[in-house]
Structure formats: structure tokens, C-alpha cells
Design a protein around this motif. Structure first.
Motif, PDB file in Angstrom:
ATOM      1  N   ARG A 245      -5.671 -12.375  -8.075  1.00 13.63           N
ATOM      2  CA  ARG A 245      -4.892 -11.673  -9.383  1.00 13.63           C
ATOM      3  C   ARG A 245      -6.012  -9.838  -9.659  1.00 13.63           C
ATOM      4  O   ARG A 245      -5.799  -9.188  -9.386  1.00 13.63           O
ATOM      5  N   THR A 246      -6.987 -10.231  -9.455  1.00 11.03           N
ATOM      6  CA  THR A 246      -7.943  -9.163  -9.825  1.00 11.03           C
ATOM      7  C   THR A 246      -7.614  -8.760  -8.317  1.00 11.03           C
ATOM      8  O   THR A 246      -7.496  -6.743  -8.776  1.00 11.03           O
ATOM      9  N   ARG A 247      -7.634  -8.779  -7.593  1.00  6.85           N
ATOM     10  CA  ARG A 247      -7.565  -8.058  -5.576  1.00  6.85           C
ATOM     11  C   ARG A 247      -6.748  -7.581  -5.204  1.00  6.85           C
ATOM     12  O   ARG A 247      -6.499  -6.010  -5.281  1.00  6.85           O
ATOM     13  N   THR A 248      -5.146  -7.723  -6.451  1.00  9.21           N
ATOM     14  CA  THR A 248      -3.879  -7.471  -6.331  1.00  9.21           C
ATOM     15  C   THR A 248      -3.676  -6.209  -7.620  1.00  9.21           C
ATOM     16  O   THR A 248      -3.690  -5.254  -6.861  1.00  9.21           O
ATOM     17  N   ALA A 249      -4.220  -6.576  -9.029  1.00 18.83           N
ATOM     18  CA  ALA A 249      -4.678  -5.289  -9.608  1.00 18.83           C
ATOM     19  C   ALA A 249      -5.159  -3.928  -8.893  1.00 18.83           C
ATOM     20  O   ALA A 249      -5.331  -3.243  -9.423  1.00 18.83           O
ATOM     21  N   THR A 250      -6.756  -4.281  -8.123  1.00 13.92           N
ATOM     22  CA  THR A 250      -7.284  -3.170  -7.634  1.00 13.92           C
ATOM     23  C   THR A 250      -6.571  -2.876  -6.511  1.00 13.92           C
ATOM     24  O   THR A 250      -6.811  -1.194  -6.628  1.00 13.92           O
ATOM     25  N   MET A 251      -5.769  -2.907  -5.401  1.00 12.32           N
ATOM     26  CA  MET A 251      -5.203  -2.352  -4.821  1.00 12.32           C
ATOM     27  C   MET A 251      -4.239  -1.914  -5.448  1.00 12.32           C
ATOM     28  O   MET A 251      -3.790  -0.133  -4.542  1.00 12.32           O
ATOM     29  N   VAL A 252      -3.002  -2.257  -6.542  1.00 10.15           N
ATOM     30  CA  VAL A 252      -2.165  -1.819  -7.140  1.00 10.15           C
ATOM     31  C   VAL A 252      -2.860  -0.057  -7.254  1.00 10.15           C
ATOM     32  O   VAL A 252      -2.675   0.881  -7.084  1.00 10.15           O
ATOM     33  N   PHE A 253      -4.390  -0.451  -7.953  1.00  8.86           N
ATOM     34  CA  PHE A 253      -4.029   1.223  -8.890  1.00  8.86           C
ATOM     35  C   PHE A 253      -4.977   1.904  -7.542  1.00  8.86           C
ATOM     36  O   PHE A 253      -4.808   3.367  -7.879  1.00  8.86           O
ATOM     37  N   SER A 254      -6.033   1.282  -6.973  1.00  6.58           N
ATOM     38  CA  SER A 254      -6.081   1.753  -4.929  1.00  6.58           C
ATOM     39  C   SER A 254      -4.671   2.647  -5.189  1.00  6.58           C
ATOM     40  O   SER A 254      -5.112   4.272  -4.334  1.00  6.58           O
ATOM     41  N   LEU A 255      -3.863   1.708  -4.482  1.00  5.82           N
ATOM     42  CA  LEU A 255      -2.501   2.795  -3.981  1.00  5.82           C
ATOM     43  C   LEU A 255      -1.963   3.752  -4.872  1.00  5.82           C
ATOM     44  O   LEU A 255      -1.489   4.994  -4.639  1.00  5.82           O
TER      45      LEU A 255
ATOM     46  N   GLU B  37      10.373  17.779  -3.714  1.00  4.49           N
ATOM     47  CA  GLU B  37       9.170  17.271  -3.265  1.00  4.49           C
ATOM     48  C   GLU B  37       8.305  16.148  -3.844  1.00  4.49           C
ATOM     49  O   GLU B  37       7.911  15.083  -3.624  1.00  4.49           O
ATOM     50  N   GLN B  38       7.703  16.696  -5.146  1.00  4.48           N
ATOM     51  CA  GLN B  38       7.037  15.795  -5.802  1.00  4.48           C
ATOM     52  C   GLN B  38       7.761  14.625  -6.849  1.00  4.48           C
ATOM     53  O   GLN B  38       7.400  13.334  -6.607  1.00  4.48           O
ATOM     54  N   ALA B  39       9.518  15.020  -6.543  1.00  5.40           N
ATOM     55  CA  ALA B  39      10.291  13.665  -7.076  1.00  5.40           C
ATOM     56  C   ALA B  39      10.476  12.830  -5.746  1.00  5.40           C
ATOM     57  O   ALA B  39      10.354  11.539  -5.936  1.00  5.40           O
ATOM     58  N   ALA B  40      10.471  12.983  -3.876  1.00  2.00           N
ATOM     59  CA  ALA B  40       9.832  12.441  -3.652  1.00  2.00           C
ATOM     60  C   ALA B  40       9.252  11.760  -2.442  1.00  2.00           C
ATOM     61  O   ALA B  40       9.137  10.199  -2.890  1.00  2.00           O
ATOM     62  N   TYR B  41       7.789  12.489  -3.506  1.00  2.00           N
ATOM     63  CA  TYR B  41       6.703  11.751  -3.091  1.00  2.00           C
ATOM     64  C   TYR B  41       6.984  10.517  -4.626  1.00  2.00           C
ATOM     65  O   TYR B  41       5.598   9.241  -4.275  1.00  2.00           O
ATOM     66  N   ILE B  42       6.835  10.391  -5.535  1.00  2.00           N
ATOM     67  CA  ILE B  42       7.036   9.637  -6.878  1.00  2.00           C
ATOM     68  C   ILE B  42       7.757   8.304  -6.232  1.00  2.00           C
ATOM     69  O   ILE B  42       7.410   7.061  -6.562  1.00  2.00           O
ATOM     70  N   GLU B  43       8.691   9.053  -5.681  1.00  2.00           N
ATOM     71  CA  GLU B  43       9.998   7.497  -4.969  1.00  2.00           C
ATOM     72  C   GLU B  43       9.324   6.589  -4.258  1.00  2.00           C
ATOM     73  O   GLU B  43       8.950   5.637  -3.854  1.00  2.00           O
ATOM     74  N   GLU B  44       8.402   7.369  -2.821  1.00  2.96           N
ATOM     75  CA  GLU B  44       7.701   7.660  -1.717  1.00  2.96           C
ATOM     76  C   GLU B  44       6.801   6.188  -2.283  1.00  2.96           C
ATOM     77  O   GLU B  44       5.756   4.812  -2.518  1.00  2.96           O
TER      78      GLU B  44
ATOM     79  N   LEU C 208       3.832   0.817  -3.517  1.00  2.00           N
ATOM     80  CA  LEU C 208       3.999  -0.554  -4.795  1.00  2.00           C
ATOM     81  C   LEU C 208       4.836  -1.614  -4.277  1.00  2.00           C
ATOM     82  O   LEU C 208       4.723  -2.391  -4.772  1.00  2.00           O
ATOM     83  N   HIS C 209       5.818  -1.194  -4.573  1.00  2.00           N
ATOM     84  CA  HIS C 209       7.173  -2.363  -4.217  1.00  2.00           C
ATOM     85  C   HIS C 209       6.757  -2.934  -3.217  1.00  2.00           C
ATOM     86  O   HIS C 209       7.153  -4.756  -2.672  1.00  2.00           O
ATOM     87  N   GLY C 210       6.492  -2.397  -1.646  1.00  2.00           N
ATOM     88  CA  GLY C 210       5.890  -3.205  -0.685  1.00  2.00           C
ATOM     89  C   GLY C 210       5.007  -3.961  -0.960  1.00  2.00           C
ATOM     90  O   GLY C 210       5.004  -5.241  -0.120  1.00  2.00           O
TER      91      GLY C 210
ATOM     92  N   ALA D 150       5.362  -6.926  -3.971  1.00  2.00           N
ATOM     93  CA  ALA D 150       6.804  -7.721  -3.295  1.00  2.00           C
ATOM     94  C   ALA D 150       6.555  -9.186  -2.995  1.00  2.00           C
ATOM     95  O   ALA D 150       7.208 -10.434  -3.445  1.00  2.00           O
ATOM     96  N   PRO D 151       6.209  -9.279  -2.048  1.00  2.00           N
ATOM     97  CA  PRO D 151       5.388 -10.599  -1.454  1.00  2.00           C
ATOM     98  C   PRO D 151       4.428 -11.591  -2.578  1.00  2.00           C
ATOM     99  O   PRO D 151       4.256 -12.880  -2.057  1.00  2.00           O
ATOM    100  N   ILE D 152       3.813 -10.950  -3.451  1.00  2.00           N
ATOM    101  CA  ILE D 152       2.910 -11.419  -3.985  1.00  2.00           C
ATOM    102  C   ILE D 152       3.441 -12.285  -5.177  1.00  2.00           C
ATOM    103  O   ILE D 152       3.651 -13.188  -5.580  1.00  2.00           O
ATOM    104  N   ILE D 153       4.058 -11.343  -5.949  1.00  2.00           N
ATOM    105  CA  ILE D 153       4.456 -11.295  -7.052  1.00  2.00           C
ATOM    106  C   ILE D 153       6.753 -12.224  -6.960  1.00  2.00           C
ATOM    107  O   ILE D 153       6.933 -12.304  -8.218  1.00  2.00           O
TER     108      ILE D 153
END
Length: 219
Positions: A165-175, A190-197, A202-204, A207-210
Motif C-alpha cells: 500500500r505504501t509503495r502504491t501510494a508513493t508511486m501514485v503521488f510521483s506519477l 492541450e492542458q485538458a488533453a494532458y489532464i486526461e493523459e 494513473l488508471h493504467g 487497475a492491476p492493483i485495485i
């Protein structure tokens, strides 16, 4: 009685008006400082430049702040408080019942919005010359938010170990931080597009974890 309202002590109205004017002047100076810090960086900013941006004399600025550091500390404290208020409702147990896509929308959108509205926050945090108290307050808030994210991940997938859980949360914040840099460096579509990216990244990762669907709850 000489001009005071019933029940109001004489001399009370003027101090309150002075306090209100003083608060407006402080906010004016902080807004000007935010513009200057974003435009020139913290290290190159000066009290004279901030005063010019605010449309006041340096003497007026010094009535409220003794130096640039004091301005940055006050600005940082207010922004950290606003961020704590804005993000205090994030990562609550209710989010554990949402599908992953909806949860990311609910969490990422307000965090991105805050930073887009207050770009000076990251400018100061990333400045090596900014007052240390600012980074300390930011780090404390980051730790608190990460702890809440770890709890949320545990609610969604209770079988995950504390270490995972700690590693996952750390990676999420880093991403998120990496993606936020790209979001803030673009505007409009372009900003809106990067928000979706950012959300897609984060989804990718998550998804395999939770999983992607709302967890089933046993009655």
C-alpha cells in the motif's frame, strides 16, 4: 452617544475598518508577489518589484512585511491552508465505493484545479531559496494525504500488505507530480488533453492493483 450604533462601543467601528483595509492591502501584496514569483522566480524577485506590481510604494509594502521572505512565508501559509481545506475531503472512505475512473475524476480534478489556479505554490516549493518553513508545511501535508491514500487503497483491496500500500501510494503521488508539471506547462485544449493523459496513466498503473470496478460489499 455620539454617532455609534446601539450596543457598539465608541471607537470600535474605525479599528474594524482599518483592519479590513489592512487585510485587503495584505491580500493585494500577496497577489502581486504571486505574479512576480511566477514570472521571475523567487530568487530574482524583489520587494521593489512586488510593490510595483501591487501599485504601491515600497514604504507601504514595508508597513506590512519586513522583507521578501516574510511575504513568501505568509503566501505559503495561506496556500497550504487553502490546499488542506480543498483536499481535506479527498481520499475519504466514500471514494472506496466508486469505480476507478470515477474515483480518479473525483480526486484528480480538484487537485489539478487548485494548482492551475495557484501556480505560485509549486514555484515556491521548487525554489531552492524559498523559506524552509514552506517546504516543511508542504511535506507535512503531503505525508498526511499519502497516509489517507494508503488507507483508501487498503479499503479497496484489504489483502494488500502495508508495504505494498505504501509503495502504491508513493508511486501514485510521483506519477501525479510528474503529470502535473506537464499540465501546468500547457494551456487550453492541450492542458485538458494532458489532464486526461495524467488520469490514463494513473488508471493504467492502479487497475492491476485495485481493479477498475466498485468493490462488492457483503451485506
Amino acid at each position: 452617544m455620539t454617532g455609534t450604533k446601539a450596543g457598539q462601543p465608541a471607537g470600535e467601528a474605525k479599528p474594524r475598518r482599518r483592519q479590513a483595509r489592512g487585510e485587503r492591502r495584505i491580500q493585494q501584496l500577496l497577489d502581486a508577489a504571486a505574479n512576480v514569483f511566477c514570472r521571475t522566480g523567487y530568487a530574482s524577485a524583489s520587494t521593489n518589484a512586488i510593490a510595483r506590481e501591487a501599485g504601491v510604494s515600497p514604504g507601504t509594502l514595508y508597513q506590512f512585511f519586513p522583507n521578501k521572505e516574510a511575504i513568501a512565508v505568509e503566501l505559503g501559509e495561506r496556500l497550504t491552508h487553502q490546499m488542506r481545506e480543498a483536499h481535506g475531503v479527498l481520499f475519504t472512505p466514500e471514494y472506496a465505493s466508486l469505480p476507478l475512473g470515477e474515483m480518479l475524476d473525483a480526486v484528480v480534478d480538484p487537485m489539478v484545479e487548485f494548482n492551475c489556479q495557484n501556480p505560485v505554490f509549486l514555484t515556491l516549493i521548487h525554489s531552492g531559496d524559498a523559506p524552509g518553513i514552506m517546504t516543511e508545511d508542504h511535506d507535512a501535508l503531503h505525508v498526511a494525504l499519502q497516509a489517507r491514500l494508503e488507507e483508501l487503497i487498503g479499503l479497496i483491496q484489504p489483502e494488500l500488505s502495508a508495504e505494498r500500500r505504501t509503495r502504491t501510494a508513493t508511486m501514485v503521488f510521483s506519477l501525479f507530480k510528474a503529470g502535473l508539471e506537464l499540465v501546468l506547462s500547457h494551456e487550453g485544449e492541450e492542458q485538458a488533453a494532458y489532464i486526461e493523459e495524467l488520469k490514463a496513466s494513473l488508471h493504467g498503473y492502479l487497475a492491476p492493483i485495485i481493479g477498475t470496478q466498485a468493490p462488492s460489499r457483503t451485506p
